[in-house]
Design a protein around this motif. Structure first.
Motif, short mmCIF file in Angstrom:
data_model
loop_
_atom_site.label_atom_id
_atom_site.label_comp_id
_atom_site.label_asym_id
_atom_site.label_seq_id
_atom_site.Cartn_x
_atom_site.Cartn_y
_atom_site.Cartn_z
N LYS A 27 -1.06 -1.24 -0.34
CA LYS A 27 -0.75 -2.68 -0.37
C LYS A 27 0.22 -2.84 -1.70
O LYS A 27 1.25 -3.76 -1.62
CB LYS A 27 -1.82 -3.59 -0.45
N GLN A 28 -0.24 -2.51 -2.86
CA GLN A 28 0.68 -2.79 -4.28
C GLN A 28 2.01 -2.07 -4.05
O GLN A 28 3.10 -2.66 -4.44
CB GLN A 28 -0.05 -2.09 -5.62
N GLN A 29 1.81 -0.86 -3.54
CA GLN A 29 3.27 -0.10 -3.39
C GLN A 29 4.13 -0.83 -2.57
O GLN A 29 5.26 -1.33 -2.68
CB GLN A 29 2.81 1.24 -2.75
N SER A 41 11.86 -12.49 -1.33
CA SER A 41 11.31 -13.55 -1.82
C SER A 41 9.80 -13.43 -1.52
O SER A 41 9.35 -12.76 -0.71
CB SER A 41 12.00 -14.71 -1.45
N LEU A 42 8.96 -14.20 -2.62
CA LEU A 42 7.58 -14.33 -2.29
C LEU A 42 7.31 -14.97 -0.64
O LEU A 42 6.42 -14.47 -0.03
CB LEU A 42 6.75 -15.27 -3.35
N GLU A 58 0.07 -13.11 -6.82
CA GLU A 58 -1.26 -12.70 -7.26
C GLU A 58 -1.35 -10.98 -6.99
O GLU A 58 -1.74 -10.44 -7.89
CB GLU A 58 -2.48 -13.26 -6.75
N HIS A 59 -1.04 -10.69 -5.90
CA HIS A 59 -0.94 -9.28 -5.62
C HIS A 59 0.00 -8.40 -6.35
O HIS A 59 0.11 -7.52 -7.05
CB HIS A 59 -0.43 -8.84 -4.08
N ILE A 60 1.30 -9.24 -6.49
CA ILE A 60 2.38 -8.61 -7.46
C ILE A 60 2.14 -8.45 -8.96
O ILE A 60 2.22 -7.58 -9.59
CB ILE A 60 3.67 -9.42 -7.19
N ALA A 63 -0.44 -5.78 -9.31
CA ALA A 63 0.17 -4.57 -9.44
C ALA A 63 1.07 -4.53 -10.85
O ALA A 63 1.01 -3.07 -11.21
CB ALA A 63 1.20 -4.38 -8.25
N GLU A 64 1.66 -5.26 -11.22
CA GLU A 64 2.50 -5.14 -12.53
C GLU A 64 1.67 -4.94 -13.60
O GLU A 64 1.94 -3.82 -14.63
CB GLU A 64 3.01 -6.38 -12.92
N GLN A 65 0.43 -5.76 -13.73
CA GLN A 65 -0.61 -5.38 -14.90
C GLN A 65 -0.86 -3.85 -14.50
O GLN A 65 -1.27 -3.09 -15.57
CB GLN A 65 -1.83 -6.19 -14.65
#
Length: 118
Positions: A27-29, A41-42, A58-60, A63-65
């Motif tokens: 999902k993060q990928q 876009s979101l 929030e998922h994005i 994943a960035e973190q």
């Protein structure tokens, strides 16, 4: 966020993603690819997965973190950037130094070999 900062952030996330993609969940990928690589876009991502824009955000962010945490611990991007800088310096020295041709050729071979190890 200014356009320059957004571009810098996008470039950084894409570079981190190139190093750490296999360590992320599916999902993060997917969300990172859609948002940073494919420029969705979101709202477009939310519609695709039938979830809220806030959930996508929030998922994005998460994943960035995760990517930044991997970089803090492993430093693959930082090491890559440092190696790239040193390769450029070696090539500059080779081009500017009055080396005998055989030394210049050997230096090229060594730099090429080191670059191919990545």
């Amino acid at each position: 966020m200014s356009q320059g900062n957004r571009l810098e952030k996008t470039n950084r996330i894409n570079l981190l993603f190139a190093f750490y993609e296999p360590l992320l969940t599916d999902k993060q990928q997917t969300f990172l690819k859609y948002y940073f690589h494919d420029d969705f876009s979101l709202g477009e991502i939310a519609a695709e997965f039938e979830i809220s824009r806030q959930a996508v955000y929030e998922h994005i962010k998460r994943a960035e973190q995760v990517l930044e945490n991997y970089e803090t611990k492993l430093g693959l991007l930082s090491k890559h950037e440092t190696r790239t800088m040193y390769f450029g310096e070696l090539r500059r020295i080779r081009n500017e130094a009055a080396l005998p041709e055989s030394y210049g050729q050997r230096l090229n071979e060594i730099v090429d070999s080191l670059e191919n190890l990545e």
